[in-house]
Design a protein around this motif. Structure first.
Motif, short mmCIF file in Angstrom:
data_model
loop_
_atom_site.label_atom_id
_atom_site.label_comp_id
_atom_site.label_asym_id
_atom_site.label_seq_id
_atom_site.Cartn_x
_atom_site.Cartn_y
_atom_site.Cartn_z
N GLN A 5 0.91 -0.63 0.19
CA GLN A 5 -0.12 -0.36 -0.10
C GLN A 5 0.98 1.38 -0.70
O GLN A 5 0.40 1.86 -1.16
CB GLN A 5 -1.42 -0.06 0.85
CG GLN A 5 -2.66 1.12 1.09
CD GLN A 5 -2.65 1.31 -0.26
OE1 GLN A 5 -2.81 0.24 -0.99
NE2 GLN A 5 -3.44 1.93 -0.98
N ALA A 6 2.09 1.49 0.90
CA ALA A 6 2.70 2.66 0.79
C ALA A 6 3.52 2.31 -0.92
O ALA A 6 3.64 3.86 -0.77
CB ALA A 6 3.92 2.21 1.44
N ALA A 7 3.67 1.33 -1.15
CA ALA A 7 4.66 1.82 -2.71
C ALA A 7 3.68 2.01 -3.62
O ALA A 7 3.68 2.80 -4.56
CB ALA A 7 5.30 0.72 -2.97
N LEU A 8 2.19 1.76 -3.73
CA LEU A 8 1.28 2.12 -4.47
C LEU A 8 0.86 3.56 -4.20
O LEU A 8 0.97 4.68 -5.38
CB LEU A 8 -0.03 1.04 -4.10
CG LEU A 8 -0.16 -0.51 -4.75
CD1 LEU A 8 -1.24 -0.60 -3.98
CD2 LEU A 8 -0.15 -0.23 -6.11
N ASP A 9 0.61 3.99 -3.29
CA ASP A 9 0.39 5.26 -2.31
C ASP A 9 1.53 6.27 -2.85
O ASP A 9 1.90 7.46 -3.66
CB ASP A 9 0.65 5.57 -1.16
CG ASP A 9 -0.65 5.52 -0.54
OD1 ASP A 9 -1.94 5.07 -1.42
OD2 ASP A 9 -0.80 4.79 0.82
N GLY A 10 2.92 5.72 -3.10
CA GLY A 10 4.22 6.52 -3.54
C GLY A 10 4.11 6.67 -5.32
O GLY A 10 4.25 7.66 -5.65
N ALA A 11 3.71 5.68 -5.63
CA ALA A 11 3.43 5.62 -6.91
C ALA A 11 2.45 7.41 -7.68
O ALA A 11 2.91 7.63 -8.82
CB ALA A 11 2.60 4.56 -7.73
N LEU A 12 1.54 7.35 -6.87
CA LEU A 12 0.70 8.76 -7.02
C LEU A 12 1.50 10.15 -6.86
O LEU A 12 1.01 11.14 -7.16
CB LEU A 12 -0.38 8.35 -6.16
CG LEU A 12 -1.98 7.45 -6.32
CD1 LEU A 12 -2.66 7.29 -5.64
CD2 LEU A 12 -1.99 7.32 -8.16
N SER A 13 2.23 9.85 -6.22
CA SER A 13 3.31 11.02 -5.39
C SER A 13 3.79 12.27 -6.75
O SER A 13 4.07 11.52 -8.03
CB SER A 13 4.19 10.55 -4.91
OG SER A 13 5.19 12.16 -4.64
N PRO A 14 3.49 13.30 -6.72
CA PRO A 14 4.23 14.23 -7.77
C PRO A 14 5.44 14.37 -8.14
O PRO A 14 5.73 14.88 -8.83
CB PRO A 14 3.44 15.51 -7.68
CG PRO A 14 3.10 15.75 -5.62
CD PRO A 14 2.87 14.42 -5.55
N CYS A 15 6.23 13.90 -6.86
CA CYS A 15 7.41 13.56 -6.63
C CYS A 15 8.05 12.50 -7.69
O CYS A 15 8.16 11.60 -7.19
CB CYS A 15 8.02 14.27 -4.83
SG CYS A 15 9.72 13.98 -5.08
#
Length: 134
Positions: A5-15
């Motif tokens: 879940q943390a990796a999935l969330d990171g994939a949405l980052s603008p960074c």
């Protein structure tokens, strides 16, 4: 599952550096449908081709059929720029073959896949490996 879940969330980052990290973290989950969908998006990242390159590299290092299949699928949709960066990411791994799964052998298998886009991408990857006649 928290890591996924943390990796999935990171994939949405603008960074972009967080998206690169997400690509590496998600690569080992390539067989998981929700991760596979996000990995395809990262391979075709519209904001930064570094994300494309590093995600292709991460999937190549994992080297499972699911991981290489995602690379092949992305190639079918990729524009010339993204295809070049996917190739660079895959070749970064192929040139350092130490402990890396045999991507070419997987592509030989995928070249007979039921999905035309996968077959097309697998043949293209085989050309990069020099094993197109395998």
């Amino acid at each position: 599952m928290i890591e996924l879940q943390a990796a999935l969330d990171g994939a949405l980052s603008p960074c972009s550096s967080l998206r690169v990290r997400a690509g590496f973290d998600l690569a080992s989950y390539a067989a998981t449908p929700e991760a596979a969908e996000v990995l395809l998006e990262l391979l075709l990242d519209v904001a930064d081709t570094a994300v494309t390159r590093r995600t292709a590299e991460a999937l190549s290092r994992v080297g499972t059929v699911s991981a290489v299949r995602l690379i092949a699928l992305a190639l079918a949709e990729a524009d010339d720029s993204h295809a070049d960066w996917i190739q660079t990411g895959v070749q970064d791994v192929l040139w350092t073959q130490t402990g890396v799964p045999d991507v070419a052998a997987i592509c030989v298998h995928l070249a007979r896949d039921r999905e035309a886009a996968v077959r097309q991408g697998a043949v293209e990857i085989l050309e990069w490996t020099g094993d197109a006649t395998r």
